[in-house]
Write a protein that holds these residues in place. Structure first.
Motif, PDB file in Angstrom:
ATOM      1  N   LYS A   1       2.413   1.784  -3.412  1.00  0.00           N
ATOM      2  CA  LYS A   1       1.275   2.426  -4.373  1.00  0.00           C
ATOM      3  C   LYS A   1       1.118   3.536  -4.171  1.00  0.00           C
ATOM      4  O   LYS A   1       1.376   4.513  -5.488  1.00  0.00           O
ATOM      5  CB  LYS A   1       0.322   1.476  -4.116  1.00  0.00           C
TER       6      LYS A   1
ATOM      7  N   GLU B   1      -0.446  -4.470 -10.424  1.00  0.00           N
ATOM      8  CA  GLU B   1      -0.890  -4.606 -11.653  1.00  0.00           C
ATOM      9  C   GLU B   1      -1.228  -5.454 -12.003  1.00  0.00           C
ATOM     10  O   GLU B   1      -1.931  -6.400 -13.255  1.00  0.00           O
ATOM     11  CB  GLU B   1      -0.431  -3.489 -12.429  1.00  0.00           C
TER      12      GLU B   1
ATOM     13  N   ARG C   1       4.645   1.173  -9.656  1.00  0.00           N
ATOM     14  CA  ARG C   1       4.401   0.368 -10.381  1.00  0.00           C
ATOM     15  C   ARG C   1       4.306  -1.294  -9.773  1.00  0.00           C
ATOM     16  O   ARG C   1       5.666  -1.294 -10.019  1.00  0.00           O
ATOM     17  CB  ARG C   1       4.537   0.065 -12.120  1.00  0.00           C
ATOM     18  N   LEU C   2       3.536  -2.200  -9.343  1.00  0.00           N
ATOM     19  CA  LEU C   2       4.300  -3.508  -8.623  1.00  0.00           C
ATOM     20  C   LEU C   2       3.700  -4.317  -9.515  1.00  0.00           C
ATOM     21  O   LEU C   2       2.218  -4.283  -9.624  1.00  0.00           O
ATOM     22  CB  LEU C   2       3.501  -2.740  -7.128  1.00  0.00           C
TER      23      LEU C   2
ATOM     24  N   HIS D   1      -3.500  -5.087  -4.618  1.00  0.00           N
ATOM     25  CA  HIS D   1      -2.739  -3.289  -4.621  1.00  0.00           C
ATOM     26  C   HIS D   1      -1.430  -4.016  -6.038  1.00  0.00           C
ATOM     27  O   HIS D   1      -0.747  -2.745  -6.168  1.00  0.00           O
ATOM     28  CB  HIS D   1      -1.711  -3.743  -3.370  1.00  0.00           C
TER      29      HIS D   1
ATOM     30  N   SER E   1       0.657  -1.221  -0.052  1.00  0.00           N
ATOM     31  CA  SER E   1      -0.241   0.076   0.442  1.00  0.00           C
ATOM     32  C   SER E   1       0.854   1.180   0.163  1.00  0.00           C
ATOM     33  O   SER E   1       0.398   2.105  -0.851  1.00  0.00           O
ATOM     34  CB  SER E   1      -0.913   0.281   1.296  1.00  0.00           C
TER      35      SER E   1
END
Length: 223
Positions: free
Chosen positions: A106, A137, A111-112, A135, A103
């Motif tokens: 982000k 992409e 970009r995760l 959380h 969190s």
């Protein structure tokens, strides 16, 4: 610029060694040893299959590693219990720091993506059960290339999927072999060293960042 980050799943976001709780009724005082050997052989089988170019997916490695570990430690494992344990492996608990850390990352605009040896569908289900998928992409799986970490091509594939050059991508992992693999392929890497006694392999390749847990990661990545 926000960073493009691939996060390892097993051993970084979720804890395979928590399987000792499921193994307790079957293995008693050997439960912790059995969980550790299961994990050790799971990774070893992935390494060996990658080198031999005899690919079978990570679920096969997991199943065969369990079979080896129970035999090695003399633990009887009836078929219904084997199925139950493999189902439980799909619901591994997250590390307590995982959701807050994702969190925080982000919120900083990073970009995760999850980046796993596991099948994409298996990793998605696991992360959804752990409350972490929201959380992220998405999930990048080595299964797309039919080999395993630390093969260089899987890290370059991660960079392509994230639409960045390798040197613009971060790999975050609690597994030293994964960090070394990413660095050798030209990525940046952060080692999550949860065990203060853990020793990093002396290969002359060092992580760009070392943190004691995922909670410290957001403050270490350039925003």
């Amino acid at each position: 610029m926000p960073q493009a980050v691939g996060l390892d799943v097993y051993g970084t976001l979720v804890d395979p060694l928590q399987m000792d709780e499921h193994l307790g009724p079957l293995a008693g005082e050997k439960a912790g040893e059995l969980a550790a050997l299961w994990r050790q052989k799971q990774l070893e089988y992935a390494f060996r299959r990658g080198l031999m170019r005899r690919y079978e997916d990570f679920g096969v490695c997991t199943r065969q590693a369990l079979q080896f570990a129970t035999r090695a430690l003399g633990v009887e494992l009836p078929e219904p219990e084997r199925r139950r344990l493999l189902e439980a492996y799909g619901s591994l608990p997250p590390f307590p720091d995982a959701a807050p850390a994702l969190s925080a990352l982000k919120e900083r605009g990073h970009r995760l993506w999850a980046f796993s040896n596991g099948l994409e569908s298996a990793a998605q289900g696991l992360l959804a059960n752990a409350g972490l998928l929201e959380h992220l992409e998405g999930v990048v799986s080595v299964d797309d290339l039919r080999t395993f970490k630390p093969a260089p091509e899987v890290y370059l594939y991660l960079a392509r999927r994230l639409e960045r050059r390798p040197e613009e991508v971060w790999l975050v992992s609690g597994n030293p072999f994964d960090v070394i693999g990413a660095k050798a392929a030209g990525l940046k890497a952060a080692w999550v060293r949860r065990d203060p006694a853990a020793v990093f392999d002396p290969w002359g390749i060092e992580p760009d960042v070392t943190v004691p847990d995922l909670a410290g990661l957001a403050g270490e990545l350039p925003a």
